[in-house]
Design an enzyme around this catalytic site. Structure first.
Site, PDB file in Angstrom:
ATOM      1  N   LYS A 195      61.951-218.380 -23.079  1.00 63.88           N
ATOM      2  CA  LYS A 195      61.751-218.976 -24.402  1.00 63.88           C
ATOM      3  C   LYS A 195      63.112-219.231 -25.055  1.00 63.88           C
ATOM      4  O   LYS A 195      63.566-220.356 -25.097  1.00 63.88           O
ATOM      5  CB  LYS A 195      60.888-218.083 -25.291  1.00 63.88           C
ATOM      6  CG  LYS A 195      59.408-218.268 -25.081  1.00 63.88           C
ATOM      7  CD  LYS A 195      58.879-217.455 -23.975  1.00 63.88           C
ATOM      8  CE  LYS A 195      57.365-217.464 -24.012  1.00 63.88           C
ATOM      9  NZ  LYS A 195      56.780-216.862 -22.849  1.00 63.88           N
ATOM     10  N   ASP A 233      58.199-205.736 -26.947  1.00 63.22           N
ATOM     11  CA  ASP A 233      58.233-206.961 -26.147  1.00 63.22           C
ATOM     12  C   ASP A 233      58.670-208.090 -27.078  1.00 63.22           C
ATOM     13  O   ASP A 233      57.911-208.505 -27.947  1.00 63.22           O
ATOM     14  CB  ASP A 233      56.821-207.221 -25.585  1.00 63.22           C
ATOM     15  CG  ASP A 233      56.702-208.575 -24.886  1.00 63.22           C
ATOM     16  OD1 ASP A 233      57.704-209.325 -24.832  1.00 63.22           O
ATOM     17  OD2 ASP A 233      55.601-208.885 -24.393  1.00 63.22           O
ATOM     18  N   TRP A 251      49.169-210.509 -24.667  1.00 58.99           N
ATOM     19  CA  TRP A 251      50.297-209.846 -23.989  1.00 58.99           C
ATOM     20  C   TRP A 251      50.312-208.358 -24.287  1.00 58.99           C
ATOM     21  O   TRP A 251      50.593-207.540 -23.413  1.00 58.99           O
ATOM     22  CB  TRP A 251      51.628-210.516 -24.341  1.00 58.99           C
ATOM     23  CG  TRP A 251      51.597-211.957 -23.943  1.00 58.99           C
ATOM     24  CD1 TRP A 251      51.625-213.032 -24.776  1.00 58.99           C
ATOM     25  CD2 TRP A 251      51.457-212.487 -22.611  1.00 58.99           C
ATOM     26  NE1 TRP A 251      51.525-214.191 -24.045  1.00 58.99           N
ATOM     27  CE2 TRP A 251      51.417-213.894 -22.731  1.00 58.99           C
ATOM     28  CE3 TRP A 251      51.352-211.916 -21.340  1.00 58.99           C
ATOM     29  CZ2 TRP A 251      51.285-214.736 -21.626  1.00 58.99           C
ATOM     30  CZ3 TRP A 251      51.229-212.750 -20.241  1.00 58.99           C
ATOM     31  CH2 TRP A 251      51.189-214.142 -20.385  1.00 58.99           C
TER      32      TRP A 251
HETATM   33  N1  PMP Z   1      55.021-211.257 -23.500  1.00 53.14           N
HETATM   34  C1  PMP Z   1      55.002-212.351 -24.288  1.00 53.14           C
HETATM   35  C2  PMP Z   1      55.088-212.188 -25.767  1.00 53.14           C
HETATM   36  C3  PMP Z   1      54.912-213.617 -23.701  1.00 53.14           C
HETATM   37  O1  PMP Z   1      54.885-214.705 -24.469  1.00 53.14           O
HETATM   38  C4  PMP Z   1      54.840-213.729 -22.289  1.00 53.14           C
HETATM   39  C5  PMP Z   1      54.779-215.048 -21.581  1.00 53.14           C
HETATM   40  N2  PMP Z   1      54.408-216.126 -22.242  1.00 53.14           N
HETATM   41  C6  PMP Z   1      54.832-212.556 -21.530  1.00 53.14           C
HETATM   42  C7  PMP Z   1      54.945-211.347 -22.164  1.00 53.14           C
HETATM   43  C8  PMP Z   1      54.746-212.599 -20.021  1.00 53.14           C
HETATM   44  O2  PMP Z   1      55.973-213.001 -19.572  1.00 53.14           O
HETATM   45  P1  PMP Z   1      56.285-213.313 -18.035  1.00 53.14           P
HETATM   46  O3  PMP Z   1      55.571-214.572 -17.726  1.00 53.14           O
HETATM   47  O4  PMP Z   1      57.779-213.453 -18.039  1.00 53.14           O
HETATM   48  O5  PMP Z   1      55.816-212.175 -17.237  1.00 53.14           O
END
Ligand code: PMP
Length: 356
Positions: free
Chosen positions: A190, A166, A99
């Site tokens: 989450k 994030d 991420w």
């Molecule tokens: N950042 C983290 C730490 C994540 O765990 C995730 C999704 N699992 C994301 C970003 C991406 O999130 P989204 O699917 O809402 O775009």
């Protein structure tokens, strides 16, 4: 058979949240209409948005000068919204997983990106230390919890630059010092709500310092000025988010969540550390309380598929397969995960171990 929900996201929500949402789908706030079919401009939904915003601020003790917005697009949209709104020349990023790397890729579209450290060399099993964040950057970005690799930074960093984080997979899991940050964002799926809504906590005076034109929908001020109602918000996820926030308050807030999360993670890590078959993948001082990643020791690798089969099909341990880039197993222990499910997983691991 009782099912235990270890999915990494979308993931477990408290039963009260699911029930309240289900009731509102049938009859929202006594309107005689479904939550699915009422205007977001109705006074009933307006009250939901207002209360969600207030409770969000209250639970995280968000100081004056910040606003919380609820938008669409997922945390992935924030990967581009952050640099769009904050990056003039150069930003610093810490690379601790998939991420973070995705966030870095987007930021590079807007300016220079200084990756101050990365744990990619060891498949993101640790959190880099001893790096410095240059003072001349527009901001420093990191990911507090690496959902895929099961590592976490639980201490709010001290840096001179503006701080962006994030917190998709560990928001509300512990108290945070919001005053250290300029933007904290995350997908809700989450610790907050079903997928579809994204939160951003924004320090208002961090905005307005870039010269570029920003498309209306990607501008934080648009959503701040209109109270997250510039366009139609994701009504149902916002409603569920409010129910989760109410549940947090009832449970004693983020401090109580932290205590519970520490207890739950300790039960599972302890079982892994004392196991003949299993071994944790993350370095000990980097271990996440939210996502516990483990594999079979090399000499027992051939038992991995057998354990997955047993745990999932015979003991109802749903979602424990590791992400495809790590393999093995991942048990996500988000806030709504009861201790009894963690104990059930440990019992299941021990039962399997005794048989092999
Ligand atoms: N950042 C983290 C730490 C994540 O765990 C995730 C999704 N699992 C994301 C970003 C991406 O999130 P989204 O699917 O809402 O775009």
């Amino acid at each position: 058979m009782k099912k235990h929900n270890f999915y990494a996201g979308p993931s477990i929500l408290d039963q009260s949240v699911i029930k309240e949402t289900a009731c509102a789908v049938l009859n929202f706030a006594g309107t005689g209409l479904s939550l699915l079919e009422v205007s977001h401009r109705s006074k009933e939904f307006d009250a939901v948005m207002t209360e969600a915003n207030q409770l969000f601020k209250e639970l995280l003790e968000i100081p004056e000068g910040y606003e919380v917005v609820f938008v669409g697009g997922g945390a992935s949209m924030q990967f581009c919204m952050v640099p769009f709104n904050l990056l003039n020349k150069k930003a610093a990023y810490l690379d601790t997983g998939t991420w973070s790397s995705k966030a870095i890729k987007e930021a590079k579209l807007f300016g220079e990106v200084d990756v101050v450290a990365s744990s990619k060399d060891k498949n993101y099993t640790y959190i880099p230390k001893n790096y410095t964040v240059p003072e001349d950057v527009d901001y420093f970005h990191y990911t507090s919890n690496n959902t895929i690799y099961g590592t976490e930074i639980r201490k709010d960093p001290d840096v001179k630059a503006r701080l962006v984080c994030d917190m998709s997979s560990d928001i509300f899991s512990r108290p945070i010092d919001v005053s250290k940050y300029d933007i904290i964002y995350g997908g809700a799926q989450k610790n907050l709500a079903p997928a579809g809504v994204t939160f951003a906590i924004v320090r208002k005076d961090a905005l307005g310092h870039v010269e570029r034109e920003i498309p209306t929908m990607l501008k934080y001020t648009t959503h701040i000025d209109k109270g997250s109602m510039f366009n139609t918000p994701p009504v149902l996820p916002v409603y569920s988010a409010l129910q989760t926030l109410k549940w947090y308050k009832e449970m004693g807030g983020v401090k109580a969540m932290q205590k519970l999360n520490e207890e739950k993670a300790a039960i599972l890590y302890d079982a892994i550390d004392n196991s003949k078959l299993f071994v944790g993948t993350a370095e000990e001082d980097a271990r996440s309380l939210m996502n516990v990643c483990f594999v079979m020791k090399d000499e027992y690798k051939e038992l991995e598929a057998q354990f997955a089969d047993f745990a999932i099909k015979e003991r109802g341990m749903m979602g424990i397969k590791g992400h495809r880039s790590v393999g093995g197993f991942r048990a996500s222990l988000y806030n709504a995960m009861p201790k009894s499910s963690v104990e059930a997983l440990v019992a299941c691991m021990k039962e399997f171990e005794q048989k092999h």
